[in-house]
Design a protein around this motif. Structure first.
Motif, PDB file in Angstrom:
ATOM      1  N   SER A 318       0.822  -1.206   0.000  1.00 54.71           N
ATOM      2  CA  SER A 318       0.000   0.000   0.000  1.00 54.71           C
ATOM      3  C   SER A 318       0.858   1.259   0.000  1.00 54.71           C
ATOM      4  O   SER A 318       0.496   2.268  -0.620  1.00 54.71           O
ATOM      5  N   ILE A 319       1.997   1.206   0.685  1.00 55.01           N
ATOM      6  CA  ILE A 319       2.905   2.350   0.675  1.00 55.01           C
ATOM      7  C   ILE A 319       3.372   2.631  -0.748  1.00 55.01           C
ATOM      8  O   ILE A 319       3.407   3.782  -1.204  1.00 55.01           O
ATOM      9  N   GLY A 320       3.734   1.564  -1.468  1.00 57.72           N
ATOM     10  CA  GLY A 320       4.153   1.732  -2.856  1.00 57.72           C
ATOM     11  C   GLY A 320       3.049   2.306  -3.716  1.00 57.72           C
ATOM     12  O   GLY A 320       3.306   3.136  -4.601  1.00 57.72           O
ATOM     13  N   ILE A 321       1.799   1.875  -3.476  1.00 61.42           N
ATOM     14  CA  ILE A 321       0.663   2.397  -4.244  1.00 61.42           C
ATOM     15  C   ILE A 321       0.497   3.897  -4.001  1.00 61.42           C
ATOM     16  O   ILE A 321       0.300   4.682  -4.936  1.00 61.42           O
ATOM     17  N   ILE A 322       0.577   4.312  -2.734  1.00 62.03           N
ATOM     18  CA  ILE A 322       0.399   5.722  -2.395  1.00 62.03           C
ATOM     19  C   ILE A 322       1.522   6.571  -2.983  1.00 62.03           C
ATOM     20  O   ILE A 322       1.287   7.635  -3.576  1.00 62.03           O
ATOM     21  N   GLY A 470       6.092   1.671  -7.514  1.00 62.57           N
ATOM     22  CA  GLY A 470       6.215   2.738  -6.532  1.00 62.57           C
ATOM     23  C   GLY A 470       7.361   2.503  -5.561  1.00 62.57           C
ATOM     24  O   GLY A 470       8.056   3.444  -5.172  1.00 62.57           O
ATOM     25  N   SER A 471       7.580   1.252  -5.202  1.00 62.62           N
ATOM     26  CA  SER A 471       8.661   0.936  -4.261  1.00 62.62           C
ATOM     27  C   SER A 471      10.024   0.956  -4.932  1.00 62.62           C
ATOM     28  O   SER A 471      11.012   1.396  -4.336  1.00 62.62           O
ATOM     29  N   LEU A 472      10.079   0.466  -6.174  1.00 62.95           N
ATOM     30  CA  LEU A 472      11.365   0.327  -6.852  1.00 62.95           C
ATOM     31  C   LEU A 472      11.889   1.662  -7.375  1.00 62.95           C
ATOM     32  O   LEU A 472      13.000   2.083  -7.050  1.00 62.95           O
ATOM     33  N   THR A 473      11.092   2.337  -8.187  1.00 64.51           N
ATOM     34  CA  THR A 473      11.556   3.581  -8.810  1.00 64.51           C
ATOM     35  C   THR A 473      10.860   4.822  -8.253  1.00 64.51           C
ATOM     36  O   THR A 473      11.461   5.899  -8.226  1.00 64.51           O
ATOM     37  N   GLY A 474       9.605   4.679  -7.822  1.00 64.04           N
ATOM     38  CA  GLY A 474       8.880   5.840  -7.303  1.00 64.04           C
ATOM     39  C   GLY A 474       9.553   6.427  -6.080  1.00 64.04           C
ATOM     40  O   GLY A 474       9.783   7.644  -5.993  1.00 64.04           O
TER      41      GLY A 474
END
Length: 534
Positions: A318-322, A470-474
Motif C-alpha cells: 500500500s505504501i508503494g501504491i500511495i 512505486g517501491s522500486l523507482t517511485g
C-alpha cells in the motif's frame, strides 16, 4: 581600413588573453580545491564553466556580426565606423547581460529546436497548462487503488496520503532548485536542464556519467511501467464493463493499444497538455459519480472497519501504491523548462498537491467506508453493474488520454540516450535536418507502444505492479535522489532544518522502498504460483 584591421587585431589579442586567464584561473582553482581551500563544490565550478563557455561563444558571435557590419559599411561611413563600433560594443554588452540573466540569448543555428516554433524555440506552456500536466500525473488512474491501500493501512493509510503529498511537493521543489546556480552577481542561472544533468553533476569528477545512467534507467522503468499500467487498467475496466461479450481482458488491451498508436506522432508538450486538460475533466466526472454513489449509501458506512493497526505483510504494498500515485518528479525539469514564467513553478506545485491530497483522501476514505472489507484492487469493480459500465467508460477514456504524457517523456529519454548524434550515442539522430521524424524514430515509438501491450498481457496485476513500481523507482525518484542531490549540490546554502528534512526523507524513503519491493515481489510470485487473476 587601417582602423578596421587594428580593431580586429585588438579583438583577437583580447580573446586570447581572456582564454589564457580563464585557463589559469581554472588551474589555480583546481589546485586550491585539492588542497582544501576552496569552499565551492566541483559541480558549481562546472556550472559556472558552462555559463562562461556560453557567454564566450555569445560574445564571439556578436563580435563577428559587428565586424561583418563594419566591412559592409566601411566604404560608406569612413571615420564614422569607429562610432558604429562603439555603439555595437554597447549593444553587445547589453545583449550579453540579457543573455546571462534569463537565458534568452540567440539560439545555436545548428540546433534541432530551430524549427519548432517562433524565434527558434519550442512552444511554451503556461502555469495552468503545467498544472494540468502535474494534476494528471498525480491524480491519474492510480487513485483507483487508494481505497485498497486504506483496506490494509486504515487511518495510517490516510496519514500517508497526506504525508506523501507534502514530501513529494517538497522534493519536487528542491529538485528544480538543483537546476540553478548563482552567477557572479548573485543571480540564479539555469545551468542544468534535466534530472540526468543533476545526477551527473553529483557524480563529478570521478564518475561523470554514472549518475545520469542510473537516473535514465530509473526514469525509463518508471515511465514504461506507467504506460503498462494504463493498458492493464483499460483492459480490466472494459472486460468488467461488458462481461457478457465474448472478449477477454487481453483482447480489450489490444483494442486499447490500437487506439494509442497515434501517440507515436507526438512532437511536443503543447499537444500533451491538451490531452491532460481533457483527462482532468474526465477525472472530476469519475470522482463525482463514484462519490455520489458512495454518499447515497452513507447510512451503511462501516466506520468500525477503519483500523488503527496495519496488515504487516500487505501494508508495504500500500505504501508503494500511495507513493506511485504522487510520482511526477521525472516530468518536472522538462515542465519547468517549458513554462513561460518559471517563477510560477512553486505556486503551481502547491495548489496541485493540495488539491491532490484533499481529493485523494476523500475519495479513498469514502470508497472504503462504502465497501469495507469487500474493497477490490480497482474500486470501480465494486460498483453495481447499472452504473459500472458508464464510470468505466470514462475511466478508459481517462487512461487513454493519460498515456501520452509518460509515453512522450519515455521517448524523449530514449532518444537523448541512444539516438542523438551530438551526444555521440549508439544510433543516429531520429530527426532530420528539417526537424522531421525519420523512419527508425517512428519505428522506435511504435515498438514502445507494442512493448507496453505485451507486458500488460503477461503481467495483468494492477495493484501489485503499482506497488512494485512505486517501491522500486517511485521512492527512488521522488524521495531518495532529490534529497541526496539537494544535499550534495547546495550544501553550503542549506539551513539546518533543510538538512534535517533531506536526511529524514532519505531514511524513510529507503525503508519504504526496500520493504515495499520485497512484499510486492512476494505478491507477484504468489499470484503466478497459484494462478490468481485480477
Amino acid at each position: 581600413m587601417a582602423h578596421l584591421i587594428r580593431s580586429k587585431f585588438q579583438n583577437k589579442l583580447s580573446n586570447a588573453a581572456t582564454s589564457v586567464s580563464n585557463k589559469s584561473t581554472a588551474k589555480v582553482s583546481g589546485m586550491m580545491a585539492r588542497m582544501g581551500f576552496q569552499a565551492a563544490t566541483d559541480e558549481e565550478g562546472l556550472g559556472f564553466a558552462a555559463c562562461d563557455d556560453l557567454d564566450y561563444d555569445h560574445r564571439q558571435g556578436l563580435q563577428m556580426d559587428i565586424m561583418k557590419s563594419d566591412d559592409m559599411s566601411a566604404g560608406d561611413l569612413g571615420e564614422g565606423s569607429g562610432e558604429a563600433g562603439v555603439g555595437g560594443e554597447d549593444a553587445m554588452l547589453a545583449g550579453d547581460s540579457h543573455y546571462q540573466r534569463d537565458g534568452t540569448g540567440p539560439p545555436n543555428s545548428g540546433s534541432k529546436a530551430s524549427g519548432l516554433g517562433e524565434n527558434g524555440k519550442s512552444p511554451k506552456i503556461t502555469a495552468w497548462e503545467a498544472g494540468w500536466n502535474v494534476t494528471n500525473a498525480i491524480q491519474g488512474m492510480f487513485v483507483l487503488g487508494l481505497p485498497y491501500a486504506i483496506l490494509h493501512g486504515g487511518y495510517l493509510g490516510l496519514f500517508l496520503i497526506i504525508f506523501a503529498a507534502v514530501v513529494c511537493c517538497y522534493t519536487g521543489k528542491i529538485l528544480i532548485a538543483c537546476l540553478y546556480e548563482d552567477d557572479e552577481d548573485g543571480q540564479l542561472v539555469r545551468v542544468r536542464d534535466s534530472y540526468v544533468d543533476i545526477a551527473n553533476a553529483c557524480c563529478q569528477p570521478r564518475f561523470p556519467s554514472l549518475g545520469g545512467h542510473i537516473v535514465n534507467v530509473a526514469q525509463i522503468i518508471e515511465l514504461v511501467m506507467t504506460c503498462i499500467l494504463y493498458v492493464v487498467v483499460s483492459g480490466n475496466l472494459m472486460y468488467n464493463s461488458f462481461p457478457t461479450l465474448p472478449i477477454s481482458q487481453k483482447s480489450w488491451a489490444i483494442v486499447a493499444t490500437a487506439a494509442l498508436l497515434p501517440c507515436a506522432f507526438l512532437k511536443n508538450l503543447k499537444s500533451v497538455s491538451k490531452f491532460s486538460l481533457l483527462c482532468t475533466v474526465a477525472h472530476f466526472v469519475i470522482n463525482i459519480l463514484v462519490i455520489a454513489y458512495c454518499l447515497s449509501r452513507a447510512r451503511d458506512w462501516a466506520w468500525d472497519k477503519v483500523k488503527f493497526y496495519i496488515d504487516v505483510k500487505k501494508f508495504p504494498i500500500s505504501i508503494g501504491i500511495i507513493v506511485f500515485s504522487y510520482t511526477s518528479q521525472i516530468f518536472l525539469p522538462s515542465l519547468e523548462g517549458n513554462m513561460q514564467k518559471p517563477s510560477e513553478f512553486h505556486c503551481m506545485m502547491n495548489w496541485t498537491h493540495i488539491a491532490a491530497c484533499v481529493l485523494k483522501g476523500l475519495f479513498a476514505l469514502v470508497a472504503y467506508l462504502t465497501w469495507a472489507d469487500a474493497t477490490k484492487e480497482v474500486i470501480t469493480d465494486n460498483l453495481p453493474s447499472t452504473i459500472r459500465a458508464v464510470v468505466n467508460l470514462f475511466l478508459v477514456a481517462k487512461a487513454l488520454l493519460s498515456y501520452p504524457l509518460p509515453f512522450f517523456a519515455a521517448v524523449e529519454v530514449l532518444e537523448k540516450s541512444f539516438f542523438c548524434e551530438r551526444e555521440r550515442t549508439w544510433f543516429p539522430d531520429c530527426y532530420g535536418g528539417d526537424g522531421r521524424l525519420k523512419s527508425w524514430g517512428l519505428t522506435l515509438r511504435c515498438s514502445l507502444v507494442v512493448f507496453t501491450l505485451l507486458m500488460a498481457i503477461y503481467v495483468p496485476h494492477f495493484a501489485l505492479l503499482m506497488g512494485l513500481t512505486g517501491s522500486l523507482t517511485g521512492a527512488g525518484l521522488c524521495f531518495l535522489l532529490p534529497s541526496l542531490f539537494h544535499l550534495k549540490l547546495l550544501w553550503r546554502k542549506l539551513l539546518w532544518h533543510h538538512v534535517f528534512f533531506d536526511v529524514a526523507i532519505f531514511v524513510i524513503g529507503g525503508i519504504c522502498a526496500i520493504s515495499g519491493f520485497i512484499h510486492s515481489m512476494e505478491g507477484l510470485i504468489e499470484a503466478y504460483k497459484y494462478g490468481i487473476e485480477d
